[in-house]
Design a protein around this motif. Sequence first.
Motif, PDB file in Angstrom:
ATOM      1  N   GLY A  47     -12.586   9.013 -42.714  1.00 26.52           N
ATOM      2  CA  GLY A  47     -11.817   9.002 -41.475  1.00 26.52           C
ATOM      3  C   GLY A  47     -10.763  10.072 -41.388  1.00 26.52           C
ATOM      4  O   GLY A  47     -10.227  10.327 -40.307  1.00 26.52           O
ATOM      5  N   HIS A  48     -10.407  10.697 -42.509  1.00 28.34           N
ATOM      6  CA  HIS A  48      -9.371  11.736 -42.529  1.00 28.34           C
ATOM      7  C   HIS A  48      -9.918  13.009 -43.174  1.00 28.34           C
ATOM      8  O   HIS A  48      -9.226  13.680 -43.939  1.00 28.34           O
ATOM      9  CB  HIS A  48      -8.138  11.262 -43.298  1.00 28.34           C
ATOM     10  N   ARG A  49     -11.146  13.325 -42.850  1.00 27.86           N
ATOM     11  CA  ARG A  49     -11.780  14.478 -43.493  1.00 27.86           C
ATOM     12  C   ARG A  49     -11.081  15.786 -43.147  1.00 27.86           C
ATOM     13  O   ARG A  49     -10.936  16.672 -43.991  1.00 27.86           O
ATOM     14  CB  ARG A  49     -13.242  14.544 -43.066  1.00 27.86           C
ATOM     15  N   ALA A 106     -11.477  25.175 -54.962  1.00 29.81           N
ATOM     16  CA  ALA A 106     -11.211  24.528 -53.670  1.00 29.81           C
ATOM     17  C   ALA A 106     -12.513  24.082 -53.003  1.00 29.81           C
ATOM     18  O   ALA A 106     -12.601  22.961 -52.460  1.00 29.81           O
ATOM     19  CB  ALA A 106     -10.449  25.487 -52.755  1.00 29.81           C
ATOM     20  N   LEU A 107     -13.541  24.937 -53.036  1.00 26.37           N
ATOM     21  CA  LEU A 107     -14.823  24.568 -52.447  1.00 26.37           C
ATOM     22  C   LEU A 107     -15.436  23.376 -53.179  1.00 26.37           C
ATOM     23  O   LEU A 107     -15.986  22.461 -52.537  1.00 26.37           O
ATOM     24  CB  LEU A 107     -15.769  25.772 -52.497  1.00 26.37           C
ATOM     25  N   LEU A 108     -15.337  23.354 -54.488  1.00 26.49           N
ATOM     26  CA  LEU A 108     -15.875  22.235 -55.259  1.00 26.49           C
ATOM     27  C   LEU A 108     -15.140  20.936 -54.921  1.00 26.49           C
ATOM     28  O   LEU A 108     -15.777  19.875 -54.765  1.00 26.49           O
ATOM     29  CB  LEU A 108     -15.753  22.534 -56.752  1.00 26.49           C
ATOM     30  N   GLY A 159      -7.914  20.297 -44.921  1.00 25.57           N
ATOM     31  CA  GLY A 159      -6.743  21.148 -44.708  1.00 25.57           C
ATOM     32  C   GLY A 159      -5.786  21.109 -45.881  1.00 25.57           C
ATOM     33  O   GLY A 159      -5.184  22.133 -46.253  1.00 25.57           O
ATOM     34  N   GLY A 160      -5.631  19.920 -46.506  1.00 25.70           N
ATOM     35  CA  GLY A 160      -4.767  19.826 -47.672  1.00 25.70           C
ATOM     36  C   GLY A 160      -5.286  20.637 -48.845  1.00 25.70           C
ATOM     37  O   GLY A 160      -4.503  21.286 -49.561  1.00 25.70           O
ATOM     38  N   VAL A 161      -6.595  20.606 -49.047  1.00 26.58           N
ATOM     39  CA  VAL A 161      -7.174  21.403 -50.138  1.00 26.58           C
ATOM     40  C   VAL A 161      -6.984  22.895 -49.880  1.00 26.58           C
ATOM     41  O   VAL A 161      -6.618  23.663 -50.786  1.00 26.58           O
ATOM     42  CB  VAL A 161      -8.669  21.068 -50.299  1.00 26.58           C
ATOM     43  N   ILE A 162      -7.210  23.315 -48.621  1.00 27.10           N
ATOM     44  CA  ILE A 162      -7.019  24.735 -48.288  1.00 27.10           C
ATOM     45  C   ILE A 162      -5.565  25.137 -48.474  1.00 27.10           C
ATOM     46  O   ILE A 162      -5.253  26.215 -49.003  1.00 27.10           O
ATOM     47  CB  ILE A 162      -7.494  24.998 -46.842  1.00 27.10           C
ATOM     48  N   ALA A 163      -4.631  24.268 -48.030  1.00 26.06           N
ATOM     49  CA  ALA A 163      -3.213  24.568 -48.194  1.00 26.06           C
ATOM     50  C   ALA A 163      -2.833  24.656 -49.664  1.00 26.06           C
ATOM     51  O   ALA A 163      -2.047  25.524 -50.075  1.00 26.06           O
ATOM     52  CB  ALA A 163      -2.375  23.504 -47.489  1.00 26.06           C
ATOM     53  N   ALA A 164      -3.389  23.762 -50.489  1.00 32.87           N
ATOM     54  CA  ALA A 164      -3.107  23.800 -51.922  1.00 32.87           C
ATOM     55  C   ALA A 164      -3.635  25.085 -52.560  1.00 32.87           C
ATOM     56  O   ALA A 164      -2.972  25.697 -53.415  1.00 32.87           O
ATOM     57  CB  ALA A 164      -3.719  22.580 -52.611  1.00 32.87           C
ATOM     58  N   ALA A 165      -4.831  25.514 -52.134  1.00 33.89           N
ATOM     59  CA  ALA A 165      -5.379  26.768 -52.664  1.00 33.89           C
ATOM     60  C   ALA A 165      -4.516  27.955 -52.261  1.00 33.89           C
ATOM     61  O   ALA A 165      -4.239  28.851 -53.075  1.00 33.89           O
ATOM     62  CB  ALA A 165      -6.810  26.959 -52.164  1.00 33.89           C
ATOM     63  N   TYR A 215     -14.563  31.661 -39.202  1.00 32.90           N
ATOM     64  CA  TYR A 215     -15.855  31.715 -38.515  1.00 32.90           C
ATOM     65  C   TYR A 215     -16.662  30.437 -38.732  1.00 32.90           C
ATOM     66  O   TYR A 215     -17.272  29.903 -37.793  1.00 32.90           O
ATOM     67  CB  TYR A 215     -16.653  32.920 -39.002  1.00 32.90           C
ATOM     68  N   LEU A 216     -16.659  29.928 -39.958  1.00 30.21           N
ATOM     69  CA  LEU A 216     -17.447  28.732 -40.255  1.00 30.21           C
ATOM     70  C   LEU A 216     -16.915  27.491 -39.549  1.00 30.21           C
ATOM     71  O   LEU A 216     -17.636  26.516 -39.385  1.00 30.21           O
ATOM     72  CB  LEU A 216     -17.484  28.500 -41.765  1.00 30.21           C
ATOM     73  N   TYR A 217     -15.676  27.499 -39.125  1.00 30.49           N
ATOM     74  CA  TYR A 217     -15.132  26.391 -38.361  1.00 30.49           C
ATOM     75  C   TYR A 217     -15.421  26.521 -36.866  1.00 30.49           C
ATOM     76  O   TYR A 217     -15.021  25.668 -36.090  1.00 30.49           O
ATOM     77  CB  TYR A 217     -13.621  26.297 -38.570  1.00 30.49           C
ATOM     78  N   GLY A 218     -16.104  27.591 -36.478  1.00 27.99           N
ATOM     79  CA  GLY A 218     -16.379  27.835 -35.073  1.00 27.99           C
ATOM     80  C   GLY A 218     -17.665  27.197 -34.598  1.00 27.99           C
ATOM     81  O   GLY A 218     -18.274  26.352 -35.274  1.00 27.99           O
TER      82      GLY A 218
END
Length: 460
Positions: free
Chosen positions: A387-389, A422-424, A394-400, A345-348
């Motif tokens: 430039g690659h935010r 992950a949020l931190l 996505g990498g942090v989310i995938a790692a979590a 939802y927050l990405y919407g």
Amino acid sequence: MNPAVSPDPPDSGGSATPKHVMTADERAEYERLRRHAAVRHRGVRRAGASVLLLLTLLLAPLAVVAAWVQDTVSDTDRYVETVAPLASEPAVQEAVINRLTDRVVANVDVKAVTDSLAKALQDAGAPPRVVEGAGALTAPLQNAVRTVVDRTISRVITSDTFQQVWEGANRRSHAAVVNMLTGDGEGALRAEGGTIQLDVGEVVDQARERLVAAGFEKASAIPDTDRTITLFETEQLGKAQDTMRLLDVLGVWLPVLTVVLAVLAVWTAPAHRVMLMVTATGVGVMMVVLLVALAVVRRVYLDSVPPATLPTDAAAAIFDTFVRFLRDSTRTLLVVAVVLALVAYLYGHGRPARALRGATDRGTTAAGRALHGAGVRTGSTGRWLAGHRGWTTGGVIAAAALTLVLWNRPSVGVVALVLGVALLVVLVLAILAAASGPADGTASGPTDGPADPTAGRAVP
């Protein structure tokens, strides 16, 4: 010259086929057909995603239960871990103490003792009042016996010894049952054909050795044959073993199949983010349904157990202890589903989502500018992060997500911990990106911020 035909290229030598230029009507028809094909394609994708979503929601609670049952039934260590707390549960201890005390007291004939005492006094010529008094000792003596027995058994049940005996007995019995159901030849309890056999070879060896040591030398001639005792024969043994094999398959592959169906549902849908939010919400609802079902089953179980057979508090403790890992897994999946739905939802494009993202961006940008103004500059690394935010987030989310997958039975606390870390990390990366300095004399970000007095350029 025909305006609908393009001229030959200068270097074609006139041999190239003339290209047709569509008229306005042809262009409109082409766009209409393309939109129609796109609508049909999106409709097929929606239908397929809906079917996959329905299968995911139906299998989600079954997958959780199957994994729990398989884990509890086939894994001896997990089973012992499940039932071990019952030995220290006060309600269960009280039920065991009362049951054992009743059995011991029932085997003590206190009335026979008082009758024998009265008869002995009468034969000895004691006064009638003394003989009658001996007969009246039945009730006090019985109470005294019960008190002594209860105190003795309570000391045993509440000690660490009972905990060790409880775990050892459950480990041995569970391992024997698992070996029998899986057809494993190890252990004293074996399944051969349609019979359940008990291997008493070790007992025979020990008995033979003790008899010989006690002087019965002929006991050494006890043969090694007939070392098994057939306990019972059953035609249902094959079905039980087949059920065990099916349980092993379902417990391992049903959760995997459910996750694959959920991923396919999100990938097939035209709107991936919306389908992720719908799938996560649906799985969360199914976990709530499973928790409600567990509460209903608990109530039915407690109502079906007579208090005379097992006290209600002890029955409740047994049920809660036995299903606690299932309940914990369900709650963990519920939290994960809620987190995934919130992230989607927050990405919407909703107003609250945009407002939250804007506030976060302003906060991280302000923190990054403050670091930059204090002389902490991330330079090219920060510019690369800026430039690659999307990739870094996505990498942090995938790692979590990978951490939760590899974690051995994560709890709600573990999910909260991984989510917080992950949020931190995402916030720290955003601050580092905002703290980057300009490159090659050009500001790397918005130039509406305060100027850097040392560089004479706008700070991003």
